[in-house]
Motif scaffolding. Structure first.
Motif, short mmCIF file in Angstrom:
data_model
loop_
_atom_site.label_atom_id
_atom_site.label_comp_id
_atom_site.label_asym_id
_atom_site.label_seq_id
_atom_site.Cartn_x
_atom_site.Cartn_y
_atom_site.Cartn_z
N GLN A 27 -12.37 2.57 11.60
CA GLN A 27 -13.00 2.24 10.32
C GLN A 27 -12.36 3.01 9.17
O GLN A 27 -12.15 2.47 8.09
N ILE A 28 -12.03 4.28 9.40
CA ILE A 28 -11.37 5.08 8.37
C ILE A 28 -9.97 4.55 8.10
O ILE A 28 -9.55 4.42 6.95
N ASP A 29 -9.23 4.21 9.16
CA ASP A 29 -7.90 3.63 9.00
C ASP A 29 -7.98 2.32 8.22
O ASP A 29 -7.16 2.06 7.33
N ASP A 30 -8.97 1.49 8.54
CA ASP A 30 -9.15 0.21 7.84
C ASP A 30 -9.48 0.44 6.36
O ASP A 30 -8.98 -0.29 5.49
N LEU A 31 -10.30 1.44 6.08
CA LEU A 31 -10.64 1.76 4.69
C LEU A 31 -9.39 2.20 3.94
O LEU A 31 -9.14 1.76 2.82
N ASN A 32 -8.59 3.09 4.55
CA ASN A 32 -7.34 3.51 3.90
C ASN A 32 -6.42 2.33 3.63
O ASN A 32 -5.83 2.23 2.55
N THR A 33 -6.33 1.41 4.57
CA THR A 33 -5.49 0.22 4.40
C THR A 33 -6.02 -0.64 3.25
O THR A 33 -5.25 -1.12 2.42
N ALA A 34 -7.33 -0.83 3.19
CA ALA A 34 -7.93 -1.62 2.12
C ALA A 34 -7.70 -0.97 0.76
O ALA A 34 -7.39 -1.65 -0.23
N MET A 35 -7.83 0.36 0.69
CA MET A 35 -7.59 1.06 -0.58
C MET A 35 -6.13 0.95 -1.00
O MET A 35 -5.83 0.74 -2.18
N ARG A 36 -5.21 1.07 -0.03
CA ARG A 36 -3.79 0.92 -0.35
C ARG A 36 -3.50 -0.51 -0.84
O ARG A 36 -2.77 -0.70 -1.80
N SER A 37 -4.08 -1.49 -0.15
CA SER A 37 -3.88 -2.89 -0.54
C SER A 37 -4.41 -3.16 -1.94
O SER A 37 -3.85 -3.96 -2.69
N ALA A 38 -5.51 -2.49 -2.29
CA ALA A 38 -6.10 -2.65 -3.63
C ALA A 38 -5.31 -1.87 -4.68
O ALA A 38 -5.55 -2.02 -5.88
N GLY A 39 -4.40 -1.00 -4.23
CA GLY A 39 -3.57 -0.23 -5.15
C GLY A 39 -4.33 0.86 -5.90
O GLY A 39 -3.93 1.22 -7.00
N ILE A 40 -5.38 1.41 -5.28
CA ILE A 40 -6.19 2.39 -6.01
C ILE A 40 -5.93 3.84 -5.59
O ILE A 40 -6.35 4.76 -6.27
N ILE A 41 -5.26 4.07 -4.46
CA ILE A 41 -5.08 5.43 -3.97
C ILE A 41 -4.05 6.19 -4.79
O ILE A 41 -2.93 5.75 -4.98
N VAL A 42 -4.48 7.34 -5.30
CA VAL A 42 -3.57 8.30 -5.93
C VAL A 42 -3.18 9.33 -4.88
O VAL A 42 -2.03 9.72 -4.76
N PHE A 43 -4.17 9.79 -4.10
CA PHE A 43 -3.95 10.76 -3.03
C PHE A 43 -5.10 10.64 -2.03
O PHE A 43 -6.23 10.37 -2.42
N VAL A 44 -4.80 10.86 -0.76
CA VAL A 44 -5.82 10.91 0.28
C VAL A 44 -5.46 12.01 1.26
O VAL A 44 -4.28 12.22 1.55
N GLY A 45 -6.46 12.76 1.72
CA GLY A 45 -6.17 13.80 2.70
C GLY A 45 -7.42 14.33 3.36
O GLY A 45 -8.47 14.42 2.75
N GLY A 46 -7.26 14.67 4.62
CA GLY A 46 -8.31 15.35 5.36
C GLY A 46 -8.03 16.84 5.33
O GLY A 46 -6.87 17.25 5.22
N LEU A 47 -9.07 17.63 5.41
CA LEU A 47 -8.92 19.08 5.34
C LEU A 47 -9.10 19.71 6.72
O LEU A 47 -9.85 19.21 7.56
N MET A 48 -8.43 20.83 6.93
CA MET A 48 -8.60 21.61 8.16
C MET A 48 -10.03 22.18 8.16
O MET A 48 -10.68 22.20 7.13
#
Length: 116
Positions: A27-48
């Protein structure tokens, strides 16, 4: 276009190894793909994990002291985040709702100050 922080919050002791299953990861991978497809991601990251955090505090004498641990004494911590660029707050909130569902977690959506 305005930029927004979409931050995922987790409770103390959250362990992704035991809490996140294949369905959640997908689901998280799908969300990232949808955000990339929508062209809205400036940055994405998970934290330690929080135990890897260091905080820097300024003492009255002006010295900056580094200490192990999170800066805020809170029951929850930020686990990961997106910086997105959307047309308005409503659109950012819609993506935030999708993030809450995919990550199965509380989410904070906050606008950045616009830089002129």
């Amino acid at each position: 276009m305005p930029q927004f922080l979409i931050a995922i919050h987790r409770p103390p002791g959250y362990n992704p190894v035991t809490a996140e299953d294949a369905s959640m990861t997908q689901q998280i991978d799908d969300l990232n793909t949808a955000m990339r497809s929508a062209g809205i991601i400036v940055f994405v990251g998970g934290l330690m994990p929080p135990r890897s955090a260091r905080s820097i505090r300024i003492h009255k004498n002006g010295e900056a002291i580094i200490k192990q641990g999170l800066y805020l004494n809170s029951s929850d911590h930020v686990d990961g985040f997106w910086v997105v660029e959307t047309t308005n707050l409503d659109e950012a909130l819609s993506w935030g709702q999708k993030a809450a569902i995919a990550c199965r977690a509380a989410v904070e959506v906050r606008p950045f100050h616009s830089i002129s």
